[in-house]
Write an enzyme that holds these catalytic residues in place. Sequence first.
Site, PDB file in Angstrom:
ATOM      1  N   TYR A  11       0.828  -1.224   0.000  1.00 20.17           N
ATOM      2  CA  TYR A  11       0.000   0.000   0.000  1.00 20.17           C
ATOM      3  C   TYR A  11       0.863   1.276   0.000  1.00 20.17           C
ATOM      4  N   ARG A 100       2.586  -5.928   8.585  1.00 15.20           N
ATOM      5  CA  ARG A 100       2.218  -4.693   9.254  1.00 15.20           C
ATOM      6  C   ARG A 100       0.883  -4.671   9.987  1.00 15.20           C
ATOM      7  N   THR A 144       6.468   3.046  13.527  1.00 11.92           N
ATOM      8  CA  THR A 144       5.053   3.351  13.738  1.00 11.92           C
ATOM      9  C   THR A 144       4.856   4.185  14.994  1.00 11.92           C
ATOM     10  N   SER A 179       0.907  -4.501  20.460  1.00 11.01           N
ATOM     11  CA  SER A 179       0.721  -5.800  19.791  1.00 11.01           C
ATOM     12  C   SER A 179       2.101  -6.369  19.491  1.00 11.01           C
ATOM     13  N   TYR A 181       3.067  -7.155  16.625  1.00  9.55           N
ATOM     14  CA  TYR A 181       3.526  -6.402  15.454  1.00  9.55           C
ATOM     15  C   TYR A 181       4.201  -5.089  15.896  1.00  9.55           C
ATOM     16  N   HIS A 182       3.494  -4.295  16.698  1.00  7.21           N
ATOM     17  CA  HIS A 182       4.067  -3.008  17.110  1.00  7.21           C
ATOM     18  C   HIS A 182       5.392  -3.230  17.857  1.00  7.21           C
ATOM     19  N   LYS A 185       8.424  -3.472  15.663  1.00  9.06           N
ATOM     20  CA  LYS A 185       8.961  -2.171  15.234  1.00  9.06           C
ATOM     21  C   LYS A 185       9.895  -1.583  16.288  1.00  9.06           C
ATOM     22  N   GLN A 208       5.340   6.338  11.669  1.00  8.00           N
ATOM     23  CA  GLN A 208       4.179   6.747  10.900  1.00  8.00           C
ATOM     24  C   GLN A 208       2.879   6.439  11.653  1.00  8.00           C
ATOM     25  N   VAL A 211      -2.330   5.348   8.035  1.00 10.79           N
ATOM     26  CA  VAL A 211      -2.447   5.967   6.708  1.00 10.79           C
ATOM     27  C   VAL A 211      -3.870   5.760   6.182  1.00 10.79           C
ATOM     28  N   ALA A 238      -8.572   1.629  10.603  1.00  9.76           N
ATOM     29  CA  ALA A 238      -9.835   2.215  11.063  1.00  9.76           C
ATOM     30  C   ALA A 238     -10.539   3.085  10.015  1.00  9.76           C
TER      31      ALA A 238
HETATM   32  P1  NAD Z   1       1.555  -3.728   2.996  1.00  5.28           P
HETATM   33  O1  NAD Z   1       1.288  -5.024   3.654  1.00  5.28           O
HETATM   34  O2  NAD Z   1       0.539  -3.192   2.065  1.00  5.28           O
HETATM   35  O3  NAD Z   1       2.951  -3.786   2.205  1.00  5.28           O
HETATM   36  C1  NAD Z   1       4.097  -4.390   2.727  1.00  5.28           C
HETATM   37  C2  NAD Z   1       4.846  -5.028   1.566  1.00  5.28           C
HETATM   38  O4  NAD Z   1       6.047  -5.618   2.073  1.00  5.28           O
HETATM   39  C3  NAD Z   1       4.062  -6.128   0.876  1.00  5.28           C
HETATM   40  O5  NAD Z   1       4.032  -5.923  -0.513  1.00  5.28           O
HETATM   41  C4  NAD Z   1       4.801  -7.398   1.241  1.00  5.28           C
HETATM   42  O6  NAD Z   1       4.738  -8.389   0.229  1.00  5.28           O
HETATM   43  C5  NAD Z   1       6.220  -6.882   1.481  1.00  5.28           C
HETATM   44  N1  NAD Z   1       7.002  -7.715   2.415  1.00  5.28           N
HETATM   45  C6  NAD Z   1       6.664  -8.135   3.651  1.00  5.28           C
HETATM   46  N2  NAD Z   1       7.618  -8.906   4.170  1.00  5.28           N
HETATM   47  C7  NAD Z   1       8.602  -8.977   3.257  1.00  5.28           C
HETATM   48  C8  NAD Z   1       9.849  -9.639   3.196  1.00  5.28           C
HETATM   49  N3  NAD Z   1      10.269 -10.428   4.203  1.00  5.28           N
HETATM   50  N4  NAD Z   1      10.632  -9.486   2.101  1.00  5.28           N
HETATM   51  C9  NAD Z   1      10.212  -8.719   1.065  1.00  5.28           C
HETATM   52  N5  NAD Z   1       9.025  -8.071   1.048  1.00  5.28           N
HETATM   53  C10 NAD Z   1       8.230  -8.200   2.137  1.00  5.28           C
HETATM   54  O7  NAD Z   1       1.870  -2.670   4.167  1.00  5.28           O
HETATM   55  P2  NAD Z   1       1.804  -1.071   4.117  1.00  5.28           P
HETATM   56  O8  NAD Z   1       0.503  -0.654   4.674  1.00  5.28           O
HETATM   57  O9  NAD Z   1       2.251  -0.588   2.809  1.00  5.28           O
HETATM   58  O10 NAD Z   1       2.916  -0.729   5.197  1.00  5.28           O
HETATM   59  C11 NAD Z   1       4.256  -0.545   4.788  1.00  5.28           C
HETATM   60  C12 NAD Z   1       5.120  -0.230   5.986  1.00  5.28           C
HETATM   61  O11 NAD Z   1       4.642   0.955   6.612  1.00  5.28           O
HETATM   62  C13 NAD Z   1       5.101  -1.314   7.050  1.00  5.28           C
HETATM   63  O12 NAD Z   1       6.398  -1.487   7.571  1.00  5.28           O
HETATM   64  C14 NAD Z   1       4.168  -0.776   8.108  1.00  5.28           C
HETATM   65  O13 NAD Z   1       4.533  -1.260   9.360  1.00  5.28           O
HETATM   66  C15 NAD Z   1       4.401   0.716   7.978  1.00  5.28           C
HETATM   67  N6  NAD Z   1       3.211   1.486   8.396  1.00  5.28           N
HETATM   68  C16 NAD Z   1       2.015   1.334   7.723  1.00  5.28           C
HETATM   69  C17 NAD Z   1       0.917   2.074   8.137  1.00  5.28           C
HETATM   70  C18 NAD Z   1      -0.429   1.945   7.477  1.00  5.28           C
HETATM   71  O14 NAD Z   1      -1.397   2.557   7.967  1.00  5.28           O
HETATM   72  N7  NAD Z   1      -0.564   1.209   6.388  1.00  5.28           N
HETATM   73  C19 NAD Z   1       1.040   2.976   9.218  1.00  5.28           C
HETATM   74  C20 NAD Z   1       2.276   3.090   9.863  1.00  5.28           C
HETATM   75  C21 NAD Z   1       3.362   2.348   9.437  1.00  5.28           C
HETATM   76  N1  USQ Z   2     -10.365   0.319  15.485  1.00  4.23           N
HETATM   77  C1  USQ Z   2     -11.736   0.426  15.598  1.00  4.23           C
HETATM   78  N2  USQ Z   2     -12.495  -0.133  14.635  1.00  4.23           N
HETATM   79  C2  USQ Z   2     -11.976  -0.784  13.555  1.00  4.23           C
HETATM   80  C3  USQ Z   2     -10.582  -0.862  13.418  1.00  4.23           C
HETATM   81  C4  USQ Z   2      -9.810  -0.324  14.420  1.00  4.23           C
HETATM   82  O1  USQ Z   2     -12.246   1.012  16.556  1.00  4.23           O
HETATM   83  O2  USQ Z   2     -12.745  -1.262  12.725  1.00  4.23           O
HETATM   84  C5  USQ Z   2      -9.494   0.941  16.501  1.00  4.23           C
HETATM   85  C6  USQ Z   2      -8.520  -0.018  17.174  1.00  4.23           C
HETATM   86  O3  USQ Z   2      -9.086  -0.618  18.303  1.00  4.23           O
HETATM   87  C7  USQ Z   2      -7.358   0.904  17.495  1.00  4.23           C
HETATM   88  C8  USQ Z   2      -7.408   1.961  16.406  1.00  4.23           C
HETATM   89  O4  USQ Z   2      -8.705   1.886  15.828  1.00  4.23           O
HETATM   90  O5  USQ Z   2      -7.601   1.559  18.716  1.00  4.23           O
HETATM   91  C9  USQ Z   2      -6.366   1.789  15.321  1.00  4.23           C
HETATM   92  O6  USQ Z   2      -6.487   0.518  14.730  1.00  4.23           O
HETATM   93  P1  USQ Z   2      -6.044   0.286  13.203  1.00  4.23           P
HETATM   94  O7  USQ Z   2      -6.369  -1.131  12.861  1.00  4.23           O
HETATM   95  O8  USQ Z   2      -6.597   1.355  12.358  1.00  4.23           O
HETATM   96  O9  USQ Z   2      -4.490   0.562  13.290  1.00  4.23           O
HETATM   97  P2  USQ Z   2      -3.309  -0.251  13.990  1.00  4.23           P
HETATM   98  O10 USQ Z   2      -3.710  -1.601  14.415  1.00  4.23           O
HETATM   99  O11 USQ Z   2      -2.722   0.628  15.037  1.00  4.23           O
HETATM  100  O12 USQ Z   2      -2.279  -0.429  12.804  1.00  4.23           O
HETATM  101  C10 USQ Z   2      -2.205   0.463  11.682  1.00  4.23           C
HETATM  102  C11 USQ Z   2      -1.332  -0.222  10.632  1.00  4.23           C
HETATM  103  C12 USQ Z   2       0.058  -0.422  11.207  1.00  4.23           C
HETATM  104  C13 USQ Z   2       0.620   0.892  11.688  1.00  4.23           C
HETATM  105  C14 USQ Z   2      -0.333   1.582  12.657  1.00  4.23           C
HETATM  106  C15 USQ Z   2       0.071   3.010  12.968  1.00  4.23           C
HETATM  107  O13 USQ Z   2      -1.908  -1.478  10.268  1.00  4.23           O
HETATM  108  O14 USQ Z   2       0.903  -0.969  10.202  1.00  4.23           O
HETATM  109  O15 USQ Z   2       1.832   0.693  12.325  1.00  4.23           O
HETATM  110  O16 USQ Z   2      -1.633   1.692  12.052  1.00  4.23           O
HETATM  111  S1  USQ Z   2      -0.274   3.422  14.655  1.00  4.23           S
HETATM  112  O17 USQ Z   2      -1.690   3.167  14.921  1.00  4.23           O
HETATM  113  O18 USQ Z   2       0.072   4.812  14.811  1.00  4.23           O
HETATM  114  O19 USQ Z   2       0.549   2.546  15.443  1.00  4.23           O
END
Ligand code: NAD
Ligand code: USQ
Length: 384
Positions: A11, A100, A144, A179, A181-182, A185, A208, A211, A238
Amino acid sequence: MRVLVIGGDGYCGWATALYLSNKGHDVAILDNLVRRLWDMELQSETLTPIAPIQTRLQRWKDLTGKDIELFIGDVNNYPFLEQSMLQFKPDAVVHFGEQRSAPFSMIDREHAVMTQSNNVLGNLNLLYVLRDHFPECHLIKLGTMGEYGTPNIDIEEGYITIKHNGREDTLPFPKSPGSFYHLSKVHDTHNIHFACKIWGLRATDLNQGIVYGVLTEETGMDELLINRLDYDGVFGTALNRFCIQAAVGHPLTVYGKGSQTRALLDIRDTVRCIEIACENPADAGEFRVFNQFTEMFSINELAMMVKKAGNTLGLDVEIKNLDNPRVEAEEHYFNAKNTKLIDLGLEPHLLSDSLLDSVLNTAIKYKHRVNKKQILPTVSWRRD
Ligand code: NAD
Ligand code: USQ
């Protein structure tokens, strides 16, 4: 610049790769496409129909004349990573390539272990390639805002100056993530910080926020360039989820009381922040942290905004509070700093100006693709 975008089929990565290519940089994508596999495992699909990566890149070349090189493979395959980087010779590496989703990491032991080994070890491999072959290359790593959790004090950008028993020091800001996941990071952050200190690498950790949005100038140029948009209970986030729920007449799924507050940004600001980081590299040995978000909202505020925007389009939007499947503070203080990227030139897109354009209209366009069974959350943080 020569910029390698790891995770460039995802994404944030896809939008970033096209944006940087459009700006005239030489871009390559490295991705093992595992995210497409995880979608299959979960039997979920992006709302928007994304083309295979090779088709996407060919279309980009046909439209713009710009070539984006492709390396398909895993960052955990060290020889592959090393060879790809030796071939491409990057000036900057943008590392998005991790698992992620917080819910995905909380499914069970296997998913927790896989998330941490994929993310932490992949990042560590990358640090070793940089050490051995590209010590001048700038690592731009996606962290994150969730690394910090929700402390009862203001959140600084990476570091905090503490006075303790008559002494003072500037130290990494305390982390309290929510989590596995978090947590991955946070582990990455420590490894990068240490590598900068001992090997003199240069790195920017972009903490970040969540998004939202789907359209950037480049991904909007052609249907084959469209970005993914996740709405399912595992990978959907969300605000994106709420827009899609509004479009299909599903009640907005607010977890718990909904007073959880989070930092957010438009995907158009994500790509600009990466450009800013590329253009302003960290110094040798510097581990720099930027909080990459533009606005803060509670989940209730997000739901209300989507309801209002939906109403202007004639949608009847209901908001429903569900039992929170996560273990998280629902009522808490949250105030994070985000001046560093703004000082370097970021001009934020505000949610109030772009909600309809950024997601709702796309959600309505593709609502026939929604599988309503994928909407409700299925993963619990609790032991039972
Ligand atoms: P995404 O899942 O859409 O994209 C991640 C990409 O990384 C995928 O295409 C996947 O195939 C690739 N990937 C995963 N593991 C891999 C590996 N071992 N080797 C090679 N490629 C690999 O995720 P996204 O939403 O684009 O997020 C990208 C980054 O930004 C992540 O690190 C995520 O933690 C961070 N981030 C995302 C958000 C969000 O809201 N989407 C918010 C904060 C941080
Ligand atoms: N939430 C709801 N309803 C939903 C989905 C989520 O109330 O349908 C709430 C969750 O309980 C949480 C908040 O919204 O309190 C955020 O959840 P989210 O799923 O939107 O985001 P999160 O799990 O934190 O993860 C996403 C991305 C991750 C990134 C993170 C940034 O998937 O890769 O690291 O946002 S942050 O939130 O700043 O850590």
